[in-house]
Design a protein around this motif. Structure first.
Motif, short mmCIF file in Angstrom:
data_model
loop_
_atom_site.label_atom_id
_atom_site.label_comp_id
_atom_site.label_asym_id
_atom_site.label_seq_id
_atom_site.Cartn_x
_atom_site.Cartn_y
_atom_site.Cartn_z
N VAL A 9 7.99 2.17 5.69
CA VAL A 9 8.14 0.87 6.33
C VAL A 9 9.63 0.63 6.52
O VAL A 9 10.41 0.79 5.58
N ILE A 24 7.53 -7.78 0.74
CA ILE A 24 7.47 -6.34 1.06
C ILE A 24 8.08 -5.52 -0.06
O ILE A 24 7.65 -4.39 -0.33
N LEU A 35 10.38 2.06 1.51
CA LEU A 35 10.85 0.89 2.23
C LEU A 35 12.32 1.12 2.55
O LEU A 35 13.15 1.27 1.65
N ILE A 79 8.95 -3.63 10.23
CA ILE A 79 8.61 -4.93 9.65
C ILE A 79 9.65 -5.96 10.06
O ILE A 79 10.84 -5.67 10.14
N PRO A 81 10.24 -9.39 8.44
CA PRO A 81 9.81 -10.30 7.35
C PRO A 81 10.47 -11.67 7.44
O PRO A 81 11.08 -12.16 6.48
N SER A 109 5.62 -11.76 9.34
CA SER A 109 5.16 -12.96 8.67
C SER A 109 5.30 -14.19 9.57
O SER A 109 5.17 -15.32 9.10
N TYR A 127 1.09 -11.13 8.43
CA TYR A 127 0.77 -11.38 7.03
C TYR A 127 1.42 -12.69 6.59
O TYR A 127 2.28 -13.24 7.30
N ASN A 129 3.74 -14.74 3.78
CA ASN A 129 4.69 -14.57 2.68
C ASN A 129 4.14 -15.10 1.36
O ASN A 129 4.63 -14.73 0.29
N LEU A 135 -0.81 -8.70 1.83
CA LEU A 135 0.10 -7.72 2.44
C LEU A 135 -0.17 -6.32 1.89
O LEU A 135 -0.18 -5.34 2.65
N LYS A 136 -0.40 -6.22 0.60
CA LYS A 136 -0.72 -4.92 0.00
C LYS A 136 -1.98 -4.34 0.62
O LYS A 136 -2.04 -3.13 0.92
N ILE A 139 -1.24 -2.89 4.02
CA ILE A 139 -0.51 -1.63 3.96
C ILE A 139 -1.41 -0.49 3.48
O ILE A 139 -1.34 0.63 4.00
#
Length: 206
Positions: A9, A24, A35, A79, A81, A109, A127, A129, A135-136, A139
């Motif tokens: 990501v 994230i 990440l 992403i 975020p 988000s 997703y 926040n 979110l998990k 993914i």
């Protein structure tokens, strides 16, 4: 990029207060995907300190455009975020256009216009926040279903080409101006022309 974990990501941008990286980061810690956070800004020092024990979370600092393109190429998904603030609900940040142009799906988000747009075009997933578990789950679904990522990427490029590519936008603008010129030629600078121009603008924004 010194990352060997297959699912990646990536974020590219300025690390300022408009972004909330906590969800994230927590997801990366739990699921152990890579990440990659590329960019500089006020949050960088605090984020690096927060993640100093997380070997799967990489901070590259500022990168040039060629490196940014390469990062997008090797990433599974991008992403954005952003904090879900009113300023972001009615516009689409440049990160989305960059992802679309490079055939990458995007997680975000942001709700409102952008969230609705990516869902409608199937180019990304929204997703919250406030819902890290959600979110998990998103993914995990992407990690287990590469075909979803592939489809989002293909849709992203098609959407960019059909709606935002320069020639498409330019030709559409020319057609609109020609229609406006015809209205003015027929009816002069009247309030009726202004009303029709307003109607035309509303039509184009849909």
């Amino acid at each position: 990029f010194p990352v060997t974990i297959q699912f990646k990501v990536a974020f590219i941008g300025t690390l300022n207060s408009a972004f909330d990286f906590s969800p994230i980061i927590e997801a990366a810690r739990s699921l152990k995907f890579s990440l990659i956070i590329a960019g500089d800004g006020p949050q960088l020092i605090d984020l690096k300190e927060k993640c100093k024990e997380d070997v799967n979370i990489i901070f590259t600092g500022w990168i040039n455009s060629a490196t940014a393109l390469n990062l997008m190429r090797v990433s599974s998904v991008m992403i954005a975020p952003l904090r879900d603030l009113p300023d972001f609900k009615m516009s689409m940040p440049n990160k989305f256009f960059d992802a679309m142009q490079n055939s990458k799906g995007i997680l975000t988000s942001i709700s409102g216009f952008t969230g609705d747009f990516i869902k409608r075009e199937n180019i990304g997933i929204e997703y919250s926040n406030e819902n890290i578990e959600g979110l998990k789950q998103i993914i995990v679904r992407l990690m287990e279903n590469p075909s979803i990522l592939k489809q989002m990427g293909e849709n992203a490029r098609k959407t960019y080409n059909s709606k935002f590519e320069f020639d498409t936008v330019y030709n559409s603008l020319v057609r609109d101006l020609e229609r406006i010129a015809q209205l003015i030629s027929r009816e002069g600078h009247s309030s009726n022309v202004k009303h029709k121009f307003f109607q035309l603008s509303k039509f184009k924004s849909k």
